[in-house]
Every structure is written in C-alpha cells, then in structure tokens.
Design a protein around this motif. Structure first.
Motif, PDB file in Angstrom:
ATOM      1  N   ASN A 112       0.830  -1.216   0.000  1.00 42.79           N
ATOM      2  CA  ASN A 112       0.000   0.000   0.000  1.00 42.79           C
ATOM      3  C   ASN A 112       0.859   1.259   0.000  1.00 42.79           C
ATOM      4  O   ASN A 112       0.562   2.218  -0.717  1.00 42.79           O
ATOM      5  CB  ASN A 112      -0.952   0.011   1.194  1.00 42.79           C
ATOM      6  CG  ASN A 112      -2.009  -1.065   1.105  1.00 42.79           C
ATOM      7  OD1 ASN A 112      -2.318  -1.553   0.022  1.00 42.79           O
ATOM      8  ND2 ASN A 112      -2.568  -1.447   2.242  1.00 42.79           N
ATOM      9  N   ALA A 113       1.917   1.263   0.798  1.00 44.35           N
ATOM     10  CA  ALA A 113       2.803   2.430   0.855  1.00 44.35           C
ATOM     11  C   ALA A 113       3.506   2.628  -0.484  1.00 44.35           C
ATOM     12  O   ALA A 113       3.599   3.759  -0.991  1.00 44.35           O
ATOM     13  CB  ALA A 113       3.833   2.257   1.975  1.00 44.35           C
ATOM     14  N   GLU A 114       3.972   1.529  -1.090  1.00 40.92           N
ATOM     15  CA  GLU A 114       4.640   1.625  -2.387  1.00 40.92           C
ATOM     16  C   GLU A 114       3.674   2.145  -3.452  1.00 40.92           C
ATOM     17  O   GLU A 114       4.009   3.028  -4.242  1.00 40.92           O
ATOM     18  CB  GLU A 114       5.192   0.264  -2.793  1.00 40.92           C
ATOM     19  CG  GLU A 114       5.917   0.269  -4.130  1.00 40.92           C
ATOM     20  CD  GLU A 114       6.420  -1.103  -4.504  1.00 40.92           C
ATOM     21  OE1 GLU A 114       7.555  -1.181  -4.996  1.00 40.92           O
ATOM     22  OE2 GLU A 114       5.675  -2.096  -4.311  1.00 40.92           O
ATOM     23  N   GLU A 115       2.456   1.620  -3.457  1.00 40.98           N
ATOM     24  CA  GLU A 115       1.448   2.043  -4.427  1.00 40.98           C
ATOM     25  C   GLU A 115       1.129   3.531  -4.259  1.00 40.98           C
ATOM     26  O   GLU A 115       1.031   4.270  -5.246  1.00 40.98           O
ATOM     27  CB  GLU A 115       0.172   1.209  -4.267  1.00 40.98           C
ATOM     28  CG  GLU A 115      -0.858   1.479  -5.333  1.00 40.98           C
ATOM     29  CD  GLU A 115      -2.082   0.593  -5.171  1.00 40.98           C
ATOM     30  OE1 GLU A 115      -3.186   1.097  -5.459  1.00 40.98           O
ATOM     31  OE2 GLU A 115      -1.940  -0.563  -4.752  1.00 40.98           O
ATOM     32  N   ALA A 116       0.987   3.987  -3.022  1.00 44.32           N
ATOM     33  CA  ALA A 116       0.707   5.401  -2.763  1.00 44.32           C
ATOM     34  C   ALA A 116       1.862   6.279  -3.253  1.00 44.32           C
ATOM     35  O   ALA A 116       1.642   7.344  -3.858  1.00 44.32           O
ATOM     36  CB  ALA A 116       0.455   5.630  -1.276  1.00 44.32           C
ATOM     37  N   CYS A 117       3.087   5.838  -3.026  1.00 43.94           N
ATOM     38  CA  CYS A 117       4.258   6.604  -3.483  1.00 43.94           C
ATOM     39  C   CYS A 117       4.310   6.662  -5.009  1.00 43.94           C
ATOM     40  O   CYS A 117       4.572   7.728  -5.593  1.00 43.94           O
ATOM     41  CB  CYS A 117       5.547   5.988  -2.949  1.00 43.94           C
ATOM     42  SG  CYS A 117       5.780   6.200  -1.179  1.00 43.94           S
ATOM     43  N   LEU A 118       4.079   5.522  -5.654  1.00 41.91           N
ATOM     44  CA  LEU A 118       4.114   5.484  -7.118  1.00 41.91           C
ATOM     45  C   LEU A 118       3.010   6.348  -7.722  1.00 41.91           C
ATOM     46  O   LEU A 118       3.234   7.048  -8.719  1.00 41.91           O
ATOM     47  CB  LEU A 118       4.013   4.031  -7.613  1.00 41.91           C
ATOM     48  CG  LEU A 118       5.231   3.148  -7.322  1.00 41.91           C
ATOM     49  CD1 LEU A 118       4.942   1.694  -7.693  1.00 41.91           C
ATOM     50  CD2 LEU A 118       6.475   3.661  -8.057  1.00 41.91           C
ATOM     51  N   THR A 119       1.834   6.316  -7.101  1.00 33.83           N
ATOM     52  CA  THR A 119       0.730   7.168  -7.566  1.00 33.83           C
ATOM     53  C   THR A 119       1.105   8.639  -7.452  1.00 33.83           C
ATOM     54  O   THR A 119       0.911   9.425  -8.379  1.00 33.83           O
ATOM     55  CB  THR A 119      -0.550   6.857  -6.760  1.00 33.83           C
ATOM     56  OG1 THR A 119      -0.894   5.484  -6.956  1.00 33.83           O
ATOM     57  CG2 THR A 119      -1.700   7.756  -7.170  1.00 33.83           C
ATOM     58  N   ARG A 120       1.647   9.027  -6.312  1.00 31.38           N
ATOM     59  CA  ARG A 120       2.031  10.437  -6.097  1.00 31.38           C
ATOM     60  C   ARG A 120       3.161  10.841  -7.037  1.00 31.38           C
ATOM     61  O   ARG A 120       3.166  11.958  -7.568  1.00 31.38           O
ATOM     62  CB  ARG A 120       2.432  10.661  -4.635  1.00 31.38           C
ATOM     63  CG  ARG A 120       2.769  12.079  -4.315  1.00 31.38           C
ATOM     64  CD  ARG A 120       1.566  13.001  -4.520  1.00 31.38           C
ATOM     65  NE  ARG A 120       1.956  14.378  -4.260  1.00 31.38           N
ATOM     66  CZ  ARG A 120       1.516  15.422  -4.924  1.00 31.38           C
ATOM     67  NH1 ARG A 120       0.607  15.262  -5.880  1.00 31.38           N
ATOM     68  NH2 ARG A 120       1.928  16.629  -4.649  1.00 31.38           N
ATOM     69  N   MET A 121       4.117   9.923  -7.269  1.00 30.06           N
ATOM     70  CA  MET A 121       5.207  10.220  -8.195  1.00 30.06           C
ATOM     71  C   MET A 121       4.659  10.458  -9.604  1.00 30.06           C
ATOM     72  O   MET A 121       5.115  11.363 -10.309  1.00 30.06           O
ATOM     73  CB  MET A 121       6.227   9.078  -8.202  1.00 30.06           C
ATOM     74  CG  MET A 121       7.078   9.005  -6.938  1.00 30.06           C
ATOM     75  SD  MET A 121       8.074   7.498  -6.802  1.00 30.06           S
ATOM     76  CE  MET A 121       9.114   7.599  -8.239  1.00 30.06           C
ATOM     77  N   ALA A 122       3.663   9.652 -10.001  1.00 26.18           N
ATOM     78  CA  ALA A 122       3.046   9.819 -11.323  1.00 26.18           C
ATOM     79  C   ALA A 122       2.354  11.167 -11.410  1.00 26.18           C
ATOM     80  O   ALA A 122       2.428  11.846 -12.446  1.00 26.18           O
ATOM     81  CB  ALA A 122       2.073   8.674 -11.591  1.00 26.18           C
ATOM     82  N   GLU A 123       1.681  11.562 -10.337  1.00 24.61           N
ATOM     83  CA  GLU A 123       1.010  12.867 -10.302  1.00 24.61           C
ATOM     84  C   GLU A 123       2.013  14.006 -10.455  1.00 24.61           C
ATOM     85  O   GLU A 123       1.723  15.032 -11.048  1.00 24.61           O
ATOM     86  CB  GLU A 123       0.234  13.044  -8.988  1.00 24.61           C
ATOM     87  CG  GLU A 123      -0.974  12.146  -8.861  1.00 24.61           C
ATOM     88  CD  GLU A 123      -1.570  12.181  -7.451  1.00 24.61           C
ATOM     89  OE1 GLU A 123      -1.021  12.844  -6.554  1.00 24.61           O
ATOM     90  OE2 GLU A 123      -2.608  11.485  -7.250  1.00 24.61           O
TER      91      GLU A 123
END
Length: 130
Positions: A112-123
C-alpha cells in the motif's frame, strides 16, 4: 553398527561445526567419552545429537530440548516425552502461524505504501529512476 564416532565424523555427517558439538557438550546434552584430548561419541551420543538438531530445527530452545531429554530419562519416560513434544510442537506452530500473519500484514502495508508513493510520483511527473 560402529562403537564410536569422532567429532570430525559427526560434524561432516550433520553439517555442523565442532564448536556446535562442544557447545552441546558444555550444556550437558551429550557426554562423549574422552581419551586424552580426543572425544569419542557412542551411538547413543550420535542419536542425542540428531534429536538436539531436530529440536533446534523445530525452534526449540536449548532449555526446552534439555527438558524433553530429561523426561526421557525419568518418569513418565518416553510417553511423557512424546506428549511434551506434541504440546511444544503445537505451541511452536501457533507462534509461527502468528508470525506468518504478522508478515503478511506487513507486506500488505508495504504494498500500500509503495502504491501510494508510485501514484504520487506519477502525479508529480517523476519517474522511479529520477
């Protein structure tokens, strides 16, 4: 069947160090015959060593192994030892199952933490390599 085994033979057979065997000897779990500086292990010592190593693989502490071995020597004997082993194995199983649940939960949290980071990085338009 052989009368005696050397420490070198046992270390090779069980893939352990001489230091490990000496530790079990110091702990009073095995008691080889001494001829000068040479340790000679009887068949019974070899069997005890095999049981000690099995206990360690199952996650038993030295004191737990000692307790189980002592039961074999005194009443209630082998039947008592077997009951104690079954109890200890059940306890270890419960502990390991709890550890597995804890690890699975932690892995899920990391996902979940990795997914949240990757999502924010994409943003932010940031790539993983930057």
């Amino acid at each position: 069947m052989r009368d005696y085994y050397t420490i070198t033979e046992l270390t090779r057979e069980f893939d352990i160090s001489t230091r490990t065997i000496r530790f079990y000897e110091d702990e009073g779990l095995i008691a080889p015959i001494r001829r000068g500086r040479t340790r000679l292990f009887r068949h019974s010592d070899r069997h005890l060593l095999k049981m000690i190593l099995r206990g360690k693989r199952l996650g038993f502490s030295i004191s737990e192994i000692r307790e189980i071995m002592q039961m074999y020597k005194t009443p209630p004997g082998e039947a008592g030892q077997l009951r104690a082993i079954v109890r200890r194995v059940s306890q270890k199983r419960l502990e390991l199952e709890q550890k597995r649940r804890d690890i699975e939960e932690l892995l899920s949290e990391l996902d979940n933490a990795e997914e949240a980071c990757l999502t924010r990085m994409a943003e932010l338009g940031v790539t993983q390599g930057s």
